[in-house]
Write a protein that holds these residues in place. Structure first.
Motif, PDB file in Angstrom:
ATOM      1  N   SER A   1      13.036   6.502 -10.282  1.00  0.00           N
ATOM      2  CA  SER A   1      12.212   6.691  -9.090  1.00  0.00           C
ATOM      3  C   SER A   1      10.770   7.022  -9.472  1.00  0.00           C
ATOM      4  CB  SER A   1      12.766   7.831  -8.245  1.00  0.00           C
ATOM      5  OG  SER A   1      14.020   7.454  -7.754  1.00  0.00           O
ATOM      6  N   GLN A   2       9.972   6.953  -8.420  1.00  0.00           N
ATOM      7  CA  GLN A   2       8.554   7.227  -8.615  1.00  0.00           C
ATOM      8  C   GLN A   2       8.357   8.641  -9.153  1.00  0.00           C
ATOM      9  OE1 GLN A   2       6.336   6.603  -5.035  1.00  0.00           O
ATOM     10  NE2 GLN A   2       4.380   7.008  -6.002  1.00  0.00           N
ATOM     11  N   GLY A   3       7.496   8.751 -10.139  1.00  0.00           N
ATOM     12  CA  GLY A   3       7.195  10.078 -10.696  1.00  0.00           C
ATOM     13  C   GLY A   3       8.325  10.635 -11.521  1.00  0.00           C
TER      14      GLY A   3
ATOM     15  N   MET B   1      17.044  11.200  -2.512  1.00  0.00           N
ATOM     16  CA  MET B   1      16.520  10.125  -1.653  1.00  0.00           C
ATOM     17  C   MET B   1      15.525  10.704  -0.662  1.00  0.00           C
ATOM     18  SD  MET B   1      20.053   7.934  -1.129  1.00  0.00           S
ATOM     19  CE  MET B   1      21.104   9.327  -0.806  1.00  0.00           C
ATOM     20  N   ARG B   2      15.010  11.810  -1.068  1.00  0.00           N
ATOM     21  CA  ARG B   2      13.953  12.511  -0.313  1.00  0.00           C
ATOM     22  C   ARG B   2      14.365  12.830   1.127  1.00  0.00           C
ATOM     23  NH1 ARG B   2       8.902   8.875  -0.720  1.00  0.00           N
ATOM     24  NH2 ARG B   2      10.513   7.311  -0.458  1.00  0.00           N
ATOM     25  N   GLY B   3      15.531  13.376   1.250  1.00  0.00           N
ATOM     26  CA  GLY B   3      15.968  13.820   2.581  1.00  0.00           C
ATOM     27  C   GLY B   3      16.670  15.153   2.459  1.00  0.00           C
TER      28      GLY B   3
ATOM     29  N   LEU C   1      18.063   9.753   6.527  1.00  0.00           N
ATOM     30  CA  LEU C   1      18.041   8.400   5.964  1.00  0.00           C
ATOM     31  C   LEU C   1      18.053   7.344   7.069  1.00  0.00           C
ATOM     32  CD1 LEU C   1      20.675   8.895   3.094  1.00  0.00           C
ATOM     33  CD2 LEU C   1      18.192   9.154   2.958  1.00  0.00           C
ATOM     34  N   ILE C   2      18.199   7.767   8.308  1.00  0.00           N
ATOM     35  CA  ILE C   2      18.311   6.818   9.416  1.00  0.00           C
ATOM     36  C   ILE C   2      16.952   6.670  10.122  1.00  0.00           C
ATOM     37  CG2 ILE C   2      19.556   6.297  11.565  1.00  0.00           C
ATOM     38  CD1 ILE C   2      21.776   8.226  10.534  1.00  0.00           C
ATOM     39  N   TRP C   3      16.621   5.423  10.387  1.00  0.00           N
ATOM     40  CA  TRP C   3      15.358   5.128  11.124  1.00  0.00           C
ATOM     41  C   TRP C   3      15.221   6.103  12.286  1.00  0.00           C
ATOM     42  CZ3 TRP C   3      10.703   3.392  11.663  1.00  0.00           C
ATOM     43  CH2 TRP C   3      10.203   3.035  12.921  1.00  0.00           C
TER      44      TRP C   3
ATOM     45  N   PRO D   1       0.819  -1.211   0.000  1.00  0.00           N
ATOM     46  CA  PRO D   1       0.000   0.000   0.000  1.00  0.00           C
ATOM     47  C   PRO D   1       0.856   1.266   0.000  1.00  0.00           C
ATOM     48  CG  PRO D   1      -0.063  -1.100   2.144  1.00  0.00           C
ATOM     49  CD  PRO D   1       0.756  -1.970   1.251  1.00  0.00           C
ATOM     50  N   ASN D   2       0.183   2.356  -0.302  1.00  0.00           N
ATOM     51  CA  ASN D   2       0.869   3.643  -0.288  1.00  0.00           C
ATOM     52  C   ASN D   2       1.505   3.905   1.072  1.00  0.00           C
ATOM     53  OD1 ASN D   2      -1.829   4.912  -2.303  1.00  0.00           O
ATOM     54  ND2 ASN D   2       0.258   4.466  -2.951  1.00  0.00           N
ATOM     55  N   GLY D   3       2.666   4.429   1.035  1.00  0.00           N
ATOM     56  CA  GLY D   3       3.334   4.833   2.283  1.00  0.00           C
ATOM     57  C   GLY D   3       3.919   3.697   3.084  1.00  0.00           C
ATOM     58  N   SER D   4       3.949   2.488   2.510  1.00  0.00           N
ATOM     59  CA  SER D   4       4.452   1.353   3.303  1.00  0.00           C
ATOM     60  C   SER D   4       5.985   1.278   3.311  1.00  0.00           C
ATOM     61  CB  SER D   4       3.860   0.056   2.761  1.00  0.00           C
ATOM     62  OG  SER D   4       4.244  -0.111   1.399  1.00  0.00           O
ATOM     63  N   GLY D   5       6.607   1.942   2.350  1.00  0.00           N
ATOM     64  CA  GLY D   5       8.087   1.964   2.366  1.00  0.00           C
ATOM     65  C   GLY D   5       8.737   1.346   1.140  1.00  0.00           C
ATOM     66  N   LYS D   6       7.949   1.169   0.049  1.00  0.00           N
ATOM     67  CA  LYS D   6       8.489   0.533  -1.160  1.00  0.00           C
ATOM     68  C   LYS D   6       9.573   1.404  -1.813  1.00  0.00           C
ATOM     69  CE  LYS D   6       4.477   0.411  -3.237  1.00  0.00           C
ATOM     70  NZ  LYS D   6       3.625   1.091  -2.233  1.00  0.00           N
ATOM     71  N   SER D   7       9.238   2.695  -1.919  1.00  0.00           N
ATOM     72  CA  SER D   7      10.221   3.593  -2.553  1.00  0.00           C
ATOM     73  C   SER D   7      11.511   3.674  -1.742  1.00  0.00           C
ATOM     74  CB  SER D   7       9.636   4.984  -2.731  1.00  0.00           C
ATOM     75  OG  SER D   7       8.580   4.947  -3.663  1.00  0.00           O
ATOM     76  N   ASN D   8      11.363   3.466  -0.439  1.00  0.00           N
ATOM     77  CA  ASN D   8      12.568   3.488   0.411  1.00  0.00           C
ATOM     78  C   ASN D   8      13.555   2.390  -0.016  1.00  0.00           C
ATOM     79  OD1 ASN D   8      11.523   5.589   1.857  1.00  0.00           O
ATOM     80  ND2 ASN D   8      10.782   4.351   3.581  1.00  0.00           N
ATOM     81  N   ILE D   9      12.957   1.274  -0.538  1.00  0.00           N
ATOM     82  CA  ILE D   9      13.826   0.181  -1.000  1.00  0.00           C
ATOM     83  C   ILE D   9      14.596   0.620  -2.244  1.00  0.00           C
ATOM     84  CG2 ILE D   9      13.887  -2.170  -1.934  1.00  0.00           C
ATOM     85  CD1 ILE D   9      11.489  -2.808  -0.088  1.00  0.00           C
TER      86      ILE D   9
HETATM   87  P1  ATP Z   1       3.566   4.942  -2.280  1.00  0.00           P
HETATM   88  O1  ATP Z   1       3.036   3.641  -2.715  1.00  0.00           O
HETATM   89  O2  ATP Z   1       2.528   5.857  -1.812  1.00  0.00           O
HETATM   90  O3  ATP Z   1       4.544   5.524  -3.156  1.00  0.00           O
HETATM   91  P2  ATP Z   1       5.652   3.803  -0.667  1.00  0.00           P
HETATM   92  O4  ATP Z   1       5.323   2.426  -0.281  1.00  0.00           O
HETATM   93  O5  ATP Z   1       6.624   4.024  -1.737  1.00  0.00           O
HETATM   94  O6  ATP Z   1       4.366   4.645  -0.918  1.00  0.00           O
HETATM   95  P3  ATP Z   1       7.560   5.175   0.895  1.00  0.00           P
HETATM   96  O7  ATP Z   1       7.463   6.493   0.266  1.00  0.00           O
HETATM   97  O8  ATP Z   1       8.694   4.290   0.538  1.00  0.00           O
HETATM   98  O9  ATP Z   1       6.195   4.465   0.645  1.00  0.00           O
HETATM   99  O10 ATP Z   1       7.560   5.279   2.417  1.00  0.00           O
HETATM  100  C1  ATP Z   1       7.327   6.440   3.074  1.00  0.00           C
HETATM  101  C2  ATP Z   1       7.261   6.085   4.504  1.00  0.00           C
HETATM  102  O11 ATP Z   1       8.552   5.925   5.062  1.00  0.00           O
HETATM  103  C3  ATP Z   1       6.553   7.192   5.242  1.00  0.00           C
HETATM  104  O12 ATP Z   1       5.593   6.623   6.050  1.00  0.00           O
HETATM  105  C4  ATP Z   1       7.676   7.793   6.077  1.00  0.00           C
HETATM  106  O13 ATP Z   1       7.185   8.251   7.315  1.00  0.00           O
HETATM  107  C5  ATP Z   1       8.580   6.660   6.274  1.00  0.00           C
HETATM  108  N1  ATP Z   1       9.919   7.167   6.520  1.00  0.00           N
HETATM  109  C6  ATP Z   1      10.647   7.879   5.681  1.00  0.00           C
HETATM  110  N2  ATP Z   1      11.835   8.185   6.274  1.00  0.00           N
HETATM  111  C7  ATP Z   1      11.791   7.641   7.534  1.00  0.00           C
HETATM  112  C8  ATP Z   1      12.676   7.610   8.647  1.00  0.00           C
HETATM  113  N3  ATP Z   1      13.844   8.188   8.601  1.00  0.00           N
HETATM  114  N4  ATP Z   1      12.306   6.952   9.781  1.00  0.00           N
HETATM  115  C9  ATP Z   1      11.105   6.349   9.851  1.00  0.00           C
HETATM  116  N5  ATP Z   1      10.241   6.345   8.857  1.00  0.00           N
HETATM  117  C10 ATP Z   1      10.579   6.998   7.692  1.00  0.00           C
END
Ligand code: ATP
Length: 719
Positions: free
Chosen positions: A142-144, A56-58, A64-66, A32-40
């Motif tokens: 990256s996305q978009g 890297m959106r920071g 970049l650190i939890w 789902p949106n916001g789950s952290g896929k783009s973070n990967i």
């Molecule tokens: P979408 O499908 O909407 O694109 P996504 O699965 O790609 O979403 P991401 O954008 O990867 O989601 O994840 C964003 C999430 O990562 C947000 O909830 C954000 O709060 C969390 N996040 C980003 N940086 C940190 C951080 N440093 N510590 C904890 N959480 C973080």
């Protein structure tokens, strides 16, 4: 080379260690949106060395650190580890597995680790560029960002294409060479400045050294002159000294002469006097004896006369009348008186008396006695006189011969004296000579001493030299020349020559070293220039070839996506004015002026598309979907021409309708033959093409969770 796995620890929303294995050529990540896929996707950028935090959106590395949540504390650092299968040695490391790891700390510092060893970022960049994994991230969309390639400038596009064509290695090398060139130029400037700084000192020193060399030559000249001068002087002095010591004989001779003269003088004085005195005494005695003899003779005569008279009287024979005897006597008396013979007179008178008194025989005896006695005395006297006479004549002849001897002695004396005066003259001359020689010897010693001081050594003057004879003035001339040379040498002043020579040696060595450095740098500049030229040429050819291929693929993909139309790429030169031009260029006007110096020309890539049944003039006129299709066509074209080891596409398929999704799916399958694909997607069609599916969910603690899912589960997770 294949991607094996990636592991995220404390990276962004992945608080716990999370690993993804890429066992299939197509891996889909859903959730789902916001789950952290783009973070990967970003964790890939991160571990491959991305320096732009923004991408890297920071804002800072810390972002970049939890960041922690109510239940899980924040992490001190974020780390991502990427593992490659390197069995084919595509990465030039002799390992079957290459593990790249990057960590960022809260302070912002980064660590890069390659197979367990800490390395520099550029080491990783260098290694990866060999396998066509560039830093521009053309393989991570990256996305978009799908249409970033459309919206970016012609120049940025060119960079993306260069990266996709695997030219970054060459570019990297060229940049490095350019950097080196710049550094070398700077260094050359510095070294040049150093040399210029050194120059006046070196000049000064070389003038000093020239002086020293001249002075050294002069000193050699002085030494040579000294050698000859001293050699000759030595020979001269020694010969003169030997000659003088031979001259001792006049001294001896004079001593002998003096003695002789003394002796002769004594001899002459003494002998003469003694003999004369003796002669005078003898002569006087002779005269006395003679007188006495005459007196006795007269007396004897008188006695004999008287006796004869007496005898005549007594014997009548021969008797003389008295008167006659008387007259005889008187005549004798007269005669005797006339001759002043007083004694004879007296004797005669006494005779006459006796005649008158004694007549007869008695008187005869007495007279005879008297006559005998007188005769004896006379005889004795006569003997004496004879003796004296003999002595006198002996003495006289002795004196005569002595006088002869005296004349010889005088002659000898005279000769001796004249010889002595000769000797005196000779001795005076010798003394003068000796004094002169002493002065000459003293001067010789002084010259030796001076030579030793001046030359630092005593010249070898007693060598094998053979000198021809010359007048003494030759040495004088030589000495004057030597004096002049010595003055010049003293003026030249060799004072601290050793230090000056040493400093000159060091300075010129340093200068030579710097010169060599400049030479080396000139050579290295030359080879760098050549390298840059070669690289530029290679880049140019490869780029042009690559563009040709990509254009073809781009058109094919485009036609495939749009069911017609056409697309192409063109290399354009973008002119950028470096300074304000006299008048801005009007649209369509070509800048043909000779203002090129002021214009920076850059090559870029221009995209031209033609959509079927539409008259589209520019990219800006495309719809969102059309833009997505165009950019996908271009990305896929690039990937087809030079397949990257892996390609990450973050929701590139978001805007596709069903029909296009299928086409997209087909293209993906096609691409996956050459590149590993990691697809972040919500698209069912795309999911259906994946061999491995990962579902990402967001937990109540705000941390992402990863799970391996099946297609049906994925559909559920994704929505
Ligand atoms: P979408 O499908 O909407 O694109 P996504 O699965 O790609 O979403 P991401 O954008 O990867 O989601 O994840 C964003 C999430 O990562 C947000 O909830 C954000 O709060 C969390 N996040 C980003 N940086 C940190 C951080 N440093 N510590 C904890 N959480 C973080």
């Amino acid at each position: 080379m294949r991607l094996k796995s990636i592991e995220l620890t404390g990276f962004k929303s992945f608080s716990k260690k999370t690993a993804l294995e890429f066992g299939s050529s197509i891996t889909a990540i859903v959730g789902p949106n916001g789950s952290g896929k783009s973070n990967i996707a970003e964790s890939f950028r991160f571990v491959l060395g991305e320096q732009s935090i923004k991408s890297m959106r920071g804002k800072r590395g810390e972002d970049l650190i939890w960041n922690g949540s109510s239940s899980t504390p924040r992490a001190g650092r974020a780390g991502v580890t990427l593992v490659f299968d390197n069995a084919d040695r595509a990465l030039t490391l002799d390992f079957d597995e290459v593990v790249v790891e990057r960590m960022v700390h809260r302070g912002g510092s980064n660590d890069y680790v390659l197979n367990g060893s800490h390395v520099r970022l550029r080491d990783i960049a260098g290694l990866l560029s060999q396998a066509n994994i560039g830093a521009s991230g053309h393989h991570i969309i990256s996305q978009g960002e799908a249409d970033r390639i459309l919206s970016s400038s012609a120049r940025e596009r060119r960079e993306m294409i260069e990266d996709a064509l695997g030219l970054t290695g060459y570019l990297y090398k060229r940049e490095e060479a350019e950097r080196k060139l710049l550094k070398t130029a700077e260094h050359m400037k510095e070294v040049g400045a150093l040399r210029r700084e050194l120059l006046p000192h070196l000049k000064f020193l070389s003038v000093q050294v020239k002086k020293i060399e001249d002075a050294t030559k002069l000193r050699e000249e002085v030494a040579q002159h000294y050698t000859e001068y001293l050699g000759r002087e030595d020979v001269y002095v020694r010969a003169a000294r030997a000659e003088l010591s031979e001259g001792e004989s006049p001294q001896n001779e004079r001593r002998l002469l003096d003695k002789n003269i003394e002796r002769l003088r004594a001899q002459l004085a003494r002998k003469h006097d003694a003999d004369s005195d003796e002669l005078v005494a003898l002569e006087r005695r002779g005269r006395d004896i003679s007188k006495e003899r005459e007196r006795l003779s007269r007396e004897l005569g008188a006695v004999e006369g008287e006796l004869r008279a007496v005898e005549r009287l007594a014997g009548q024979e021969g008797t003389v009348p008295l008167a006659e005897a008387r007259s005889f006597g008187e005549r004798i008396v007269q005669m005797a008186e006339g001759a002043h013979w007083a004694d004879i007179g007296a004797l005669a008178r006494a005779f006459l008396q006796k005649i008158s008194l004694h007549a007869g025989g008695t008187a005869q005896g007495e007279l005879a006695q008297q006559r005998r006695e007188l005769g004896h005395s006379l005889k004795a006297l006569e003997a004496q006189e004879e003796e004296v006479h003999t002595k006198v004549s002996a003495l006289r002849s002795a004196i005569e011969s002595e006088k002869d001897a005296g004349r010889d002695a005088e002659r000898e004396l005279f000769a001796a004296m004249s010889r002595r005066s000769e000797l005196e003259t000779a001795l005076a001359a010798l003394r003068a000579r000796s004094e002169l020689l002493e002065r000459e010897e003293a001067r010789f010693k002084e010259e030796l001493r001076e030579a030793a001081v001046l030359l630092g050594r005593v010249p070898e003057y007693r060598g094998e030299m053979v000198f021809d004879d010359e007048p003494r003035s030759g040495q004088e001339d030589r000495r004057r020349r030597l004096e002049r040379l010595k003055i010049r040498l003293e003026e030249a002043g060799l004072g601290n020559s050793r230090e000056v020579l040493e400093e000159y040696r060091e300075t010129s060595e340093r200068d030579a070293f710097l010169e060599r450095e400049i030479g080396d740098m000139e050579r290295s500049t030359e080879s760098l220039r050549r390298l840059i030229e070669e690289l530029t040429e290679t880049l140019q050819t490869r780029f042009e070839e690559g563009i040709g291929h990509i254009t073809k693929e781009f058109n094919d993909f485009f036609v495939l996506m749009f069911g017609g139309g056409s697309a192409s790429l063109a290399v354009v030169k973008e002119s950028r004015l470096r300074r304000v031009a006299s008048s801005p260029l009007l649209e369509g006007e070509e800048d043909e002026d000779d203002e090129e110096e002021d214009v920076e020309v850059e090559e870029g890539i221009e995209i031209t598309v033609s959509i079927p049944h539409k008259r589209v003039k520019g990219l800006h006129m495309l719809s969102g979907g059309e833009r997505a299709l165009t950019s996908i066509a271009l990305i896929f074209a690039m990937s087809a021409v030079n397949p990257p080891p892996f390609l990450i596409l973050d929701e590139t398929d978001a805007a596709l309708d069903e029909a296009n999704s299928r086409r997209y799916g087909d293209m993906i399958e096609n691409l996956s033959r050459k590149s590993q694909l990691i697809l972040i997607t919500h698209n069912r069609e795309t999911m259906s093409r994946a061999g491995v599916l990962y579902g990402v969910t967001m937990g109540a603690d705000g941390a992402s969770k990863l799970l391996s899912v099946k297609f049906e589960e994925a559909l559920a997770v994704a929505n």
